[in-house]
Design a protein around this motif. Sequence first.
Motif, short mmCIF file in Angstrom:
data_model
loop_
_atom_site.label_atom_id
_atom_site.label_comp_id
_atom_site.label_asym_id
_atom_site.label_seq_id
_atom_site.Cartn_x
_atom_site.Cartn_y
_atom_site.Cartn_z
N PRO A 275 28.60 -62.52 -9.30
CA PRO A 275 29.24 -63.06 -8.09
C PRO A 275 28.75 -62.38 -6.82
O PRO A 275 28.60 -61.16 -6.76
CB PRO A 275 30.73 -62.79 -8.33
N LEU A 276 28.48 -63.20 -5.81
CA LEU A 276 28.06 -62.68 -4.51
C LEU A 276 29.25 -62.03 -3.80
O LEU A 276 30.38 -62.49 -3.91
CB LEU A 276 27.52 -63.81 -3.63
N ARG A 277 28.98 -60.99 -3.05
CA ARG A 277 30.02 -60.35 -2.25
C ARG A 277 30.41 -61.24 -1.06
O ARG A 277 31.55 -61.23 -0.62
CB ARG A 277 29.54 -58.99 -1.74
N ARG A 278 29.42 -61.98 -0.53
CA ARG A 278 29.67 -62.87 0.59
C ARG A 278 29.11 -64.25 0.27
O ARG A 278 28.11 -64.36 -0.41
CB ARG A 278 29.02 -62.32 1.87
N TRP A 279 29.75 -65.27 0.80
CA TRP A 279 29.30 -66.64 0.59
C TRP A 279 28.65 -67.22 1.84
O TRP A 279 28.35 -68.41 1.87
CB TRP A 279 30.48 -67.52 0.20
N GLY A 280 28.43 -66.41 2.85
CA GLY A 280 27.81 -66.93 4.05
C GLY A 280 27.57 -65.84 5.06
O GLY A 280 27.85 -64.66 4.83
N ARG A 281 27.03 -66.27 6.18
CA ARG A 281 26.78 -65.35 7.29
C ARG A 281 26.79 -66.18 8.56
O ARG A 281 26.10 -67.19 8.67
CB ARG A 281 25.44 -64.66 7.09
N GLY A 282 27.61 -65.77 9.53
CA GLY A 282 27.67 -66.48 10.79
C GLY A 282 28.14 -67.91 10.59
O GLY A 282 29.24 -68.15 10.09
N ALA A 283 27.30 -68.87 10.95
CA ALA A 283 27.65 -70.29 10.87
C ALA A 283 27.05 -70.96 9.64
O ALA A 283 26.89 -72.18 9.61
CB ALA A 283 27.18 -71.01 12.12
N ALA A 325 36.29 -69.95 10.30
CA ALA A 325 36.63 -70.97 9.30
C ALA A 325 35.85 -70.73 8.01
O ALA A 325 36.40 -70.85 6.90
CB ALA A 325 36.34 -72.36 9.85
N LEU A 326 34.57 -70.40 8.13
CA LEU A 326 33.76 -70.19 6.94
C LEU A 326 34.20 -68.94 6.19
O LEU A 326 34.17 -68.90 4.95
CB LEU A 326 32.28 -70.11 7.31
N ARG A 327 34.61 -67.92 6.93
CA ARG A 327 35.13 -66.73 6.26
C ARG A 327 36.44 -67.04 5.54
O ARG A 327 36.67 -66.56 4.42
CB ARG A 327 35.35 -65.60 7.28
N ALA A 328 37.31 -67.84 6.16
CA ALA A 328 38.58 -68.20 5.53
C ALA A 328 38.34 -69.00 4.27
O ALA A 328 39.03 -68.81 3.25
CB ALA A 328 39.44 -68.99 6.52
N TYR A 329 37.39 -69.92 4.32
CA TYR A 329 37.02 -70.71 3.13
C TYR A 329 36.60 -69.79 1.99
O TYR A 329 37.09 -69.90 0.85
CB TYR A 329 35.91 -71.70 3.49
N ALA A 330 35.68 -68.88 2.27
CA ALA A 330 35.18 -68.00 1.22
C ALA A 330 36.29 -67.11 0.67
O ALA A 330 36.38 -66.89 -0.55
CB ALA A 330 34.04 -67.14 1.76
N ALA A 331 37.15 -66.61 1.54
CA ALA A 331 38.25 -65.75 1.08
C ALA A 331 39.18 -66.51 0.15
O ALA A 331 39.70 -65.94 -0.83
CB ALA A 331 39.02 -65.21 2.28
N ARG A 334 36.79 -67.37 -3.33
CA ARG A 334 35.94 -66.42 -4.04
C ARG A 334 36.57 -65.93 -5.33
O ARG A 334 35.91 -65.86 -6.38
CB ARG A 334 35.62 -65.24 -3.11
N GLY A 335 37.86 -65.60 -5.32
CA GLY A 335 38.50 -65.05 -6.51
C GLY A 335 38.54 -66.05 -7.65
O GLY A 335 38.25 -65.71 -8.81
N ARG A 336 38.89 -67.29 -7.34
CA ARG A 336 38.95 -68.31 -8.40
C ARG A 336 37.57 -68.58 -8.99
O ARG A 336 37.42 -68.66 -10.21
CB ARG A 336 39.56 -69.59 -7.85
N ALA A 337 36.58 -68.72 -8.13
CA ALA A 337 35.23 -68.99 -8.63
C ALA A 337 34.71 -67.81 -9.45
O ALA A 337 34.03 -68.00 -10.47
CB ALA A 337 34.29 -69.29 -7.47
N ARG A 338 35.03 -66.59 -9.03
CA ARG A 338 34.60 -65.41 -9.79
C ARG A 338 35.22 -65.42 -11.18
O ARG A 338 34.54 -65.10 -12.18
CB ARG A 338 34.98 -64.14 -9.04
N ALA A 339 36.48 -65.78 -11.27
CA ALA A 339 37.14 -65.82 -12.58
C ALA A 339 36.50 -66.86 -13.49
O ALA A 339 36.29 -66.62 -14.68
CB ALA A 339 38.63 -66.12 -12.39
N VAL A 340 36.18 -68.03 -12.94
CA VAL A 340 35.54 -69.07 -13.75
C VAL A 340 34.16 -68.62 -14.21
O VAL A 340 33.78 -68.85 -15.37
CB VAL A 340 35.45 -70.39 -12.95
N THR A 341 33.40 -67.97 -13.34
CA THR A 341 32.08 -67.47 -13.72
C THR A 341 32.20 -66.47 -14.86
O THR A 341 31.44 -66.53 -15.84
CB THR A 341 31.39 -66.80 -12.51
#
Length: 385
Positions: A275-283, A325-331, A334-341
């Motif tokens: 799992p990635l620590r971050r799902w994006g950067r900036g925009a 908004a993109l940070r809120a989306y990832a937050a 991230r936990g659910r996707a990590r569990a599925v992975t």
Amino acid sequence: MRARRALVVGAGPAGLATAALLRRAGLEVSLLERAPDVGVAGTALTLWPNAFSALAVLGADGPVRAGSAPSAGLAMRTARGATLLSLPAGALDARCGGNGRALPRAALLRALHDLQPPDAIRFGARCVGVRQDGATVAARLADGTEVEGDLLIGADGIRSRVRAALFGAPGDTGGGDLRYLGYAVARGVAAYACPGHPALLALGPGRQFGLFPLPEGRMYWFAAFAVPEGGARAGPSSLPFLQRHFAAWHDPVPAVLRATDPAAVTVTAIHDRAPLRRWGRGAVALVGDAAHPAAPAMGQGTCQALEDAVVLARALAATDDVPAALRAYAARRRGRARAVTFQSHWMGQLGQWRAPVLCAVRDGLIRATPRSALLGALRSSFTFE
């Protein structure tokens, strides 16, 4: 005020769902796809109740249900056919909000294409890089041109160029490496009718075989088997290999393979990624396999991508601050996707156990698991919203 412009890279299920929902949230969307046309790649796929919850937000659950077939519950068996677990359709409906359904991948793409305005997809637009400059982000294309927007969403799959642009190519610190999991999965569609068949996973020493009914008297199947890295091959030669290695498995496995067109079999080497620590950067942000590629052992890849699209669109609708908004989306995701992975990784590995003692332990643990615990775990996976 000018509408925000979103660039979505990739027109698979993740990209199509994201584009449709971002338009509905008031954004202008440019959808970039590297393929030259729509195409019909892939065999079939399975969708679980969480996917249909997301499709209902899209307004596509009706067409997808109409083009798919329900499974009659969920079952696991040994290679010889002994039952390890059996959950009837009614129990899944009551606890999980529905059963699994299978459909041709092309049928799902059609339903998601129908949500797009005419000429919404720019085909032959291969993204090779990303540029961020102040309030502007751009996709660099292979032909040397750039397409600019206010935000960019990478929906370009497990070998995402957008992810590589953000965090480095595979092998670089931050991007992480694709992990080869030691096995390949062959998939096909058989002209084999079996009404009332459950979603079935059969486990043998080092091999797995799955069966899901499809509409129009067909059956979707997959077979997982160990193979050295680089050894997976697609094409007619793969079917005789499978027929030899699954010849002694329980009915209807051998019959399903005999009813399959050899030219229509696909074989994929299975990878995932830590799992990635971050799902994006900036925009810029990632969705679907670009963000969280997982082994197919739980059938959740497309389901999780559809969940991503819903949460991302809601985050962007809630604020004009794109990075926030993109940070809120990832937050949120991230936990659910990590569990599925994690779960998918280890389910796939359990299916590759070969030693008789380990296989006996695995099968005994599955048999001994209380039905209530199984339904509780499935409810957690299959519930979205």
